[in-house]
Write a protein that holds these residues in place. Structure first.
Motif, PDB file in Angstrom:
ATOM      1  N   TYR A 261       0.835  -1.203   0.000  1.00 42.40           N
ATOM      2  CA  TYR A 261       0.000   0.000   0.000  1.00 42.40           C
ATOM      3  C   TYR A 261       0.869   1.251   0.000  1.00 42.40           C
ATOM      4  CZ  TYR A 261      -3.320   3.516   1.553  1.00 42.40           C
ATOM      5  OH  TYR A 261      -4.093   4.642   1.651  1.00 42.40           O
ATOM      6  N   PHE A 265       0.524   3.480  -3.277  1.00 36.61           N
ATOM      7  CA  PHE A 265      -0.283   4.701  -3.130  1.00 36.61           C
ATOM      8  C   PHE A 265       0.504   5.865  -2.541  1.00 36.61           C
ATOM      9  CE2 PHE A 265      -3.574   1.415  -3.126  1.00 36.61           C
ATOM     10  CZ  PHE A 265      -4.370   1.899  -4.147  1.00 36.61           C
ATOM     11  N   GLY A 266       1.686   5.588  -1.954  1.00 36.62           N
ATOM     12  CA  GLY A 266       2.440   6.666  -1.351  1.00 36.62           C
ATOM     13  C   GLY A 266       1.982   6.950   0.058  1.00 36.62           C
ATOM     14  N   GLN A 267       2.661   7.938   0.658  1.00 37.12           N
ATOM     15  CA  GLN A 267       2.388   8.227   2.066  1.00 37.12           C
ATOM     16  C   GLN A 267       2.827   9.663   2.287  1.00 37.12           C
ATOM     17  OE1 GLN A 267       1.360   7.053   4.944  1.00 37.12           O
ATOM     18  NE2 GLN A 267       2.388   8.527   6.235  1.00 37.12           N
ATOM     19  N   LEU A 271       5.262  10.244  -3.004  1.00 34.91           N
ATOM     20  CA  LEU A 271       4.253   9.910  -3.996  1.00 34.91           C
ATOM     21  C   LEU A 271       4.246   8.409  -4.240  1.00 34.91           C
ATOM     22  CD1 LEU A 271       4.787  12.738  -6.564  1.00 34.91           C
ATOM     23  CD2 LEU A 271       2.869  12.437  -5.016  1.00 34.91           C
ATOM     24  N   GLY A 272       3.089   7.902  -4.630  1.00 35.35           N
ATOM     25  CA  GLY A 272       3.006   6.485  -4.915  1.00 35.35           C
ATOM     26  C   GLY A 272       3.791   6.130  -6.161  1.00 35.35           C
TER      27      GLY A 272
ATOM     28  N   THR B  72      -4.212  11.590   6.946  1.00 34.52           N
ATOM     29  CA  THR B  72      -3.156  10.619   6.663  1.00 34.52           C
ATOM     30  C   THR B  72      -3.410   9.857   5.367  1.00 34.52           C
ATOM     31  OG1 THR B  72      -4.351   9.125   8.108  1.00 34.52           O
ATOM     32  CG2 THR B  72      -2.415  10.212   9.030  1.00 34.52           C
ATOM     33  N   ASN B  75      -3.191  12.152   0.568  1.00 36.19           N
ATOM     34  CA  ASN B  75      -2.315  12.137  -0.608  1.00 36.19           C
ATOM     35  C   ASN B  75      -2.509  10.881  -1.431  1.00 36.19           C
ATOM     36  OD1 ASN B  75      -1.461  14.150   1.124  1.00 36.19           O
ATOM     37  ND2 ASN B  75       0.618  14.099   0.331  1.00 36.19           N
ATOM     38  N   ALA B  76      -2.545   9.756  -0.737  1.00 35.25           N
ATOM     39  CA  ALA B  76      -2.695   8.488  -1.454  1.00 35.25           C
ATOM     40  C   ALA B  76      -4.036   8.439  -2.170  1.00 35.25           C
ATOM     41  CB  ALA B  76      -2.575   7.325  -0.473  1.00 35.25           C
ATOM     42  N   ALA B  77      -5.092   8.832  -1.460  1.00 33.43           N
ATOM     43  CA  ALA B  77      -6.426   8.761  -2.053  1.00 33.43           C
ATOM     44  C   ALA B  77      -6.542   9.733  -3.221  1.00 33.43           C
ATOM     45  CB  ALA B  77      -7.482   9.071  -0.990  1.00 33.43           C
ATOM     46  N   ASN B  79      -4.120  10.973  -5.149  1.00 31.99           N
ATOM     47  CA  ASN B  79      -3.350  10.520  -6.301  1.00 31.99           C
ATOM     48  C   ASN B  79      -4.106   9.439  -7.064  1.00 31.99           C
ATOM     49  OD1 ASN B  79      -1.378  12.258  -5.541  1.00 31.99           O
ATOM     50  ND2 ASN B  79      -0.091  10.725  -4.572  1.00 31.99           N
ATOM     51  N   ALA B  80      -4.694   8.522  -6.306  1.00 32.55           N
ATOM     52  CA  ALA B  80      -5.425   7.439  -6.960  1.00 32.55           C
ATOM     53  C   ALA B  80      -6.614   8.000  -7.733  1.00 32.55           C
ATOM     54  CB  ALA B  80      -5.885   6.423  -5.925  1.00 32.55           C
ATOM     55  N   ALA B 101       4.689  17.750  -7.858  1.00 35.44           N
ATOM     56  CA  ALA B 101       4.663  16.490  -8.602  1.00 35.44           C
ATOM     57  C   ALA B 101       3.338  16.334  -9.340  1.00 35.44           C
ATOM     58  CB  ALA B 101       4.875  15.317  -7.648  1.00 35.44           C
ATOM     59  N   ASN B 386      12.093   9.005   1.621  1.00 34.82           N
ATOM     60  CA  ASN B 386      11.527  10.327   1.717  1.00 34.82           C
ATOM     61  C   ASN B 386      11.885  10.933   3.074  1.00 34.82           C
ATOM     62  OD1 ASN B 386       9.159  12.030   2.600  1.00 34.82           O
ATOM     63  ND2 ASN B 386       8.655  11.692   0.456  1.00 34.82           N
ATOM     64  N   ASN B 389       8.982  11.451   5.618  1.00 33.71           N
ATOM     65  CA  ASN B 389       8.501  10.176   6.164  1.00 33.71           C
ATOM     66  C   ASN B 389       9.463   9.633   7.200  1.00 33.71           C
ATOM     67  OD1 ASN B 389       6.184   9.906   4.775  1.00 33.71           O
ATOM     68  ND2 ASN B 389       6.863   8.246   3.444  1.00 33.71           N
ATOM     69  N   TRP B 392       9.289  11.281  10.561  1.00 34.31           N
ATOM     70  CA  TRP B 392       8.203  10.771  11.417  1.00 34.31           C
ATOM     71  C   TRP B 392       8.717   9.611  12.242  1.00 34.31           C
ATOM     72  CZ3 TRP B 392       2.768  10.030   8.826  1.00 34.31           C
ATOM     73  CH2 TRP B 392       2.374  11.220   8.209  1.00 34.31           C
TER      74      TRP B 392
END
Lengths: 308, 424
Positions: A261, A265-267, A271-272, B72, B75-77, B79-80, B101, B386, B389, B392
């Motif tokens: 995941y 999808f990235g975090q 980026l994913g 949280t 970003n993922a959602a 981008n998708a 990006a 990253n 990340n 964190w």
């Protein structure tokens, strides 16, 4: 007497097969094949895709950063699976054996209650257990206090040493109903005459279970094991619901599903990367395929079956 | 079993998507509905009740729908959804590389010709421009300021005052801990991002001298292993003695609730909490800025360009979306937004008056201190691993005591050096 007619082509066979074939191809086979294909591609920053051969796999296993994450997730996943095999399935068998005792009353009530967590959404299960185990609002510390074991309490979900085991046990709690029901059904299928004959021969209840019932339900246990294996190596939801995509603390609860995941999808600011994601997904597919093949060709062939 | 439940979920999702599609088809033809993608689900009520009605009153043919996702997952959602072509018309932009990006991939439209952009400073716009500044792709909305919020009633009760220096900070933490009535510091490490955002990036600028340290990292003059970047980790490690028992499993909502229920004394955080805390806490609150080493030192605050609004390049209603974006750049929006969301400070040059005392306290630091933004956001989080990340993870590890400050800094530096040329 006339010669027998050639039977007309049986169109209904196609009609009946079509829905499953179409849906399965569209939603399972095609995406799977496309994922395999995608893992051999990469894109530059403008999004232009190009074929890169096995470069993604070389990155995944050759780059120390990728490989350490992958193997960490793999080992965690194996522990996750091992705990299910060691705890969930024996408890399931035990519960099924208890449920099938002729003297037991309120059998349906127990069965329903034990199966109930399986029907709950994994988000609810994660939330409930987070609350129960919470050091702030949870009841577990006060319960331990009440029986004088207050010092045993720890924020289990937050410690690197215990988070994965705790999450595995939560998952066991949720899914223990499935092996229980399958074994229960297998136990019910054993003819009473067989058991009666054993009783007449003077066999003890203990021996009846170990020498007669257990061998007869072994094929079912095999099926359960393989279901557990596939389910665990595909698992993602509980970890994500409780710990998020970073599977903390310090990736100690990261399994292949959460790793996939994060990659795909990235975090946050990362980026994913769907190409590396597809690579990880392909590895998961291969791992599961290997496990299933091992089972089919090595274990299942040697398993003895009895005609009842 | 798992597969079945997923299949069932898909079925339900499919059915509801069809139902939604049907109901959308019946809307009147002239009216345009614009959907805003955002991670600010806490602000749903304010958008629905205050901001959107103000806009719709002037533009009756444009309907705005605010559709937030959990922070949280945003970003993922997003981008998708952008990849799949199902994203909303207006996209709330994360600062720097995340939005850049999206622009590079053609998901965000260029907005250079919007009049409203003229009322923002170059610094404000820099978070949503290409590296050479030639294209701007989001209309800046607001910044947030890091700091500490405290329970003023508790401080009065214990006879302590907001600290100026780090020494005073730990002294009052000792007083609170000794009293035992309040949790001295309310923060958990379970969600990890708080450790980096409210911990490391909150106190850090005082050590690495704000922009000097941040730009030095980008230029390659400083390394994460330099003492000014390691020391904040060492200070962070000392925090663990003052956190609530079991903080390792304490999540962000847990912390918010603990503090607003009056069980904690100091909440390391930032101005974005103000509106939620105002509505939930029934005690007086105050705020103090990150303590400096010695009294009289220059103070640095993290005034982070946090949020902007861009346009989905694939929107079917670009003209209407531009109308809305122009309005976002107007003085009316600046005033409305800053006051309905105290703690999100408009980045525009429009003179606005703030009513909330806590927000006034935060914004007053802009006069007293040097400003900077979070060190991991610009350029340094472009590669894998990253930097943001990793921050964190290691910040949480340092507080949990499973990593030393030096190990944390080394991991960050190694990760950065593995792909970022100026650091190699």
């Amino acid at each position: 007497m006339s010669t027998p007619h050639r039977r007309p082509f049986r169109f209904h066979i196609i009609v009946f097969l079509a829905p499953a074939t179409i849906v399965y191809t569209l939603f399972m086979i095609w995406p799977l094949a496309d994922t395999l294909r995608l893992s051999f591609f990469d894109a530059d920053s403008a999004g232009v895709r190009s074929f890169v051969g096995t470069e993604n796999y070389e990155t995944l296993f050759g780059d120390e950063r990728w490989s350490s994450q992958f193997w960490n997730a793999f080992v965690n996943n194996f522990i996750f699976f091992a705990i299910h095999m060691a705890v969930q399935n024996p408890i399931g068998i035990m519960l099924a054996a208890l449920l099938s005792m002729p003297a037991l009353r309120l059998r349906n009530t127990y069965r329903t209650m034990l199966f109930m967590p399986t029907l709950l959404s994994v988000v609810i299960v994660g939330f409930i257990w987070q609350l129960i185990l919470s050091p702030i609002w949870g009841v577990s510390s006060s319960i331990l206090d009440a029986i004088g074991l207050g010092s045993w309490f720890a924020p289990w979900l937050g410690l690197e040493s215990s988070a994965l085991v705790t999450l595995s046990l939560i998952s066991v709690w949720q899914y223990v109903g499935i092996p229980m029901l399958l074994i229960y059904a297998a136990l019910l299928a054993i003819p009473d005459e067989l058991i009666d004959a054993a009783h007449v021969d003077g066999t003890s209840g203990w021996n009846i279970f170990w020498k007669i019932k257990l061998p007869l339900i072994l094929p079912t246990i095999g099926v359960i094991s393989i279901l557990t294996f596939v389910g665990n190596f595909n698992a993602f939801d509980l970890i994500y619901a409780v710990k998020g995509a970073l599977a903390g603390p310090n990736f100690s609860t990261d399994i292949l599903g959460t790793f996939l995941y994060r990659t795909f999808f990235g975090q946050q600011l990362q980026l994913g990367d769907r190409y590396m994601g597809a690579t990880v997904a392909t590895m998961m597919f291969l791992i599961i395929l290997t496990g299933v093949c091992l089972y089919l060709f090595v274990i299942q062939r040697r398993m003895q079956r009895y005609e009842l | 079993m798992l597969k079945q439940s997923i299949q069932r979920g898909l079925l339900v999702a499919g059915a509801s998507a069809i139902a939604l599609g049907l109901s959308a088809g019946t809307a009147s033809a002239q009216d345009v509905t614009l959907t805003i993608e955002s991670w600010r689900n806490d602000d749903l009520g304010i958008w629905r009740d205050t901001i959107i009605p103000a806009f719709e009153a002037q533009h009756p043919n444009i309907n705005i729908e605010f559709a937030p996702t959990a922070p949280t997952e945003y970003n993922a959602a997003l981008n998708a959804r952008l990849e799949g072509g199902t994203a909303g018309d207006l996209i709330t932009c994360r600062p720097f590389d995340a939005a850049l990006a999206l622009y590079d991939l053609g998901h965000l439209a260029q907005l250079n010709d919007l009049e409203g952009l003229n009322s923002f400073s170059d610094v404000a716009k820099s978070a949503w421009q290409t590296d050479d500044g030639s294209a701007t792709f989001c209309m800046p909305m607001a910044s947030v300021i890091h700091g500490f919020i405290y329970n003023a009633d508790a401080f009065n009760e214990l006879g302590i005052e907001a600290p100026e220096t780090e020494e005073e900070f730990f002294a009052i933490l000792d007083v609170i801990a000794e009293d035992g009535g309040y949790i001295p510091l309310v923060m958990g490490t379970a969600d990890q991002w708080e450790s980096a955002t409210m911990g490391y990036q909150n106190i850090g600028p005082n050590y690495w001298a704000g922009e000097d340290g941040r730009l030095g990292l980008i230029a390659g003059d400083h390394a994460m292993t330099d003492s000014q970047f390691v020391e904040p980790f060492a200070t962070l490690a000392r925090w663990s003695d003052y956190l609530a028992p079991g903080y390792e499993a304490q999540s962000y909502p847990d912390s918010q609730n603990l503090f607003t229920l009056g069980r904690g004394a100091i909440y390391p955080s930032g101005s974005w909490e103000i509106s939620l805390f105002n509505s939930q806490a029934d005690f007086e609150m105050g705020a103090f800025r990150p303590p400096v080493q010695n009294a009289g030192d220059t103070c640095y605050i993290n005034d982070h360009t946090d949020i902007a609004l861009g346009m989905n390049a694939a929107t079917e209603h670009p003209d209407e979306a531009r109308v809305f974006l122009e309005w976002v750049g107007s003085p009316e929006f600046a005033e409305l937004y800053s006051n309905s969301l105290p703690g999100f400070f408009s980045l525009s040059n429009h003179a606005i008056s703030l009513e909330d005392p806590l927000a006034q306290e935060f914004i007053s630091w802009r006069e007293q201190c040097e400003e900077t933004i979070r060190s991991g956001h610009q350029i340094l989080s472009r590669g894998t691993p990253n930097l943001w990340n990793e921050m964190w993870g290691v910040s949480a590890n340092v507080i949990n005591g499973t990593m030393t400050p030096e190990e944390a800094a080394t991991q960050l530096q190694d990760g950065l050096a593995s792909w970022y040329e100026p650091q190699q």
